[in-house]
Design an enzyme around this catalytic site. Sequence first.
Site, mmCIF file in Angstrom:
data_model
loop_
_atom_site.group_PDB
_atom_site.id
_atom_site.type_symbol
_atom_site.label_atom_id
_atom_site.label_comp_id
_atom_site.label_asym_id
_atom_site.label_seq_id
_atom_site.Cartn_x
_atom_site.Cartn_y
_atom_site.Cartn_z
ATOM 1 C CG ASP A 1 -2.301 0.535 0.953
ATOM 2 O OD1 ASP A 1 -2.388 1.753 0.767
ATOM 3 O OD2 ASP A 1 -3.283 -0.219 0.933
ATOM 4 C CG HIS B 1 -5.585 3.383 1.065
ATOM 5 N ND1 HIS B 1 -5.143 2.094 0.884
ATOM 6 C CD2 HIS B 1 -6.881 3.391 0.690
ATOM 7 C CE1 HIS B 1 -6.133 1.343 0.425
ATOM 8 N NE2 HIS B 1 -7.201 2.117 0.297
ATOM 9 C CB SER C 1 -9.719 -0.363 0.392
ATOM 10 O OG SER C 1 -8.977 -0.013 -0.720
#
Length: 413
Positions: free
Chosen positions: A68, A102, A260
């Site tokens: 990520d 994120h 996600s």
Amino acid sequence: MPFQKYGARQRSLSALATLGAGLMVLGGIAPAAVAQDISSQQWYLKDMQADGMWKVSKGKGITVAVVDTGVNASISELQGQVLGGADMSRRPSSAHKDTDGHGTNMAALIAGTGANGGIQGLAPEAKILPVKDVQDARVDSADGIVGRAIRYAADHGAQIINISQGAEAVSSQLPRTHSAVNYAIRKGSLIFAAVGNTGNKTNGVAYPAGFPGVVGVGAIDREGKATKWSNSGDQVGLVAIGDEIPTHCGDNVCTSHGTSQATAITSASAALIWSKHPEWTNNQVLRVMMQTAAKPKSGDIPSSYVGYGSVRPRKVLIDGEGDPGPANTNPLLAREGATKPKPSESASQPAEDDSQPASDKRAAEKPAQEAKASDDGGNSTLWVALGAGVVVVAGAAVAFTVVRRRGGTMARP
């Protein structure tokens, strides 16, 4: 064109947060007060019977690689949870630097301890291996970066590789990612990848979710319904809760949605099971997850919208269900448990086991027309931020749209 993330923030968390809006204008809310609202709003942990599962397993001994934007290991709930990792970007800095947020949120959903009122992960004793893969706009560069990230994860002890991102492309455009996926699976890793949030409006398949052997993860809502924005098709192997998930938004708190988040929760579910049964292989952990998932009563199994169903790790950990079966056969490739629909079944029927919480039991099909529903914004880059969309900051009531980055890195929530 880089991989994008699929995760969106959308609503304020609670009445307390709304009340706090005025306080923030006057002088700000103490970070602890905001953080407390995160843990109090993680409704899905109760729904999944996390307290009961944690008496059996908390994920100890399992390493989950988070491929990520990096992971900020300094936030309260991730202190002591994050391993060294690596930055595979073209301009590497540190796997522990996350300017986007994120990757940090995905890591916290998996293994956060809830310390100081922060995010409580579903597998709080698992360890996070951060593998940063920020990319530029060139598809060949993105392919190489993500491929290296997956190989690194497999070579550094990650039993589970969480990829809350994807590239809407054709598989031939991503040879190095495909090769790395095959390598990691042969090494014994279990790969979960998000299927995307465009509601199939772009008619693309998200990779690596679409590669054989990878578990593509879609999202269901609080009622156990497949969301209108979660992509469908053959790439969907399992689904998990992916809506109304509290996350960090900088110094504030948001609720979020996306495949996600569903992918992170699925990875954490696998960590709980594998920790309890460390002798099992990646194939065996996946097999029991497929066997114990809440099955749709309508359509084919696997379903275009929910795959083999919604994850229910409690069935393995609390109820003792699931047969691990052969160690070396990937149940997805073998299509184990696949069935054809009965003529009398309708597309609107819920999943079985109606005595259980809706979000944990129903993997209901969404109507076919919802497959064309739009999500949170345009999609011009290759790698899609699994779930990026609209956010309302808790305590400030400020709505904004997460704009997908066009010139380089993945768009994130």
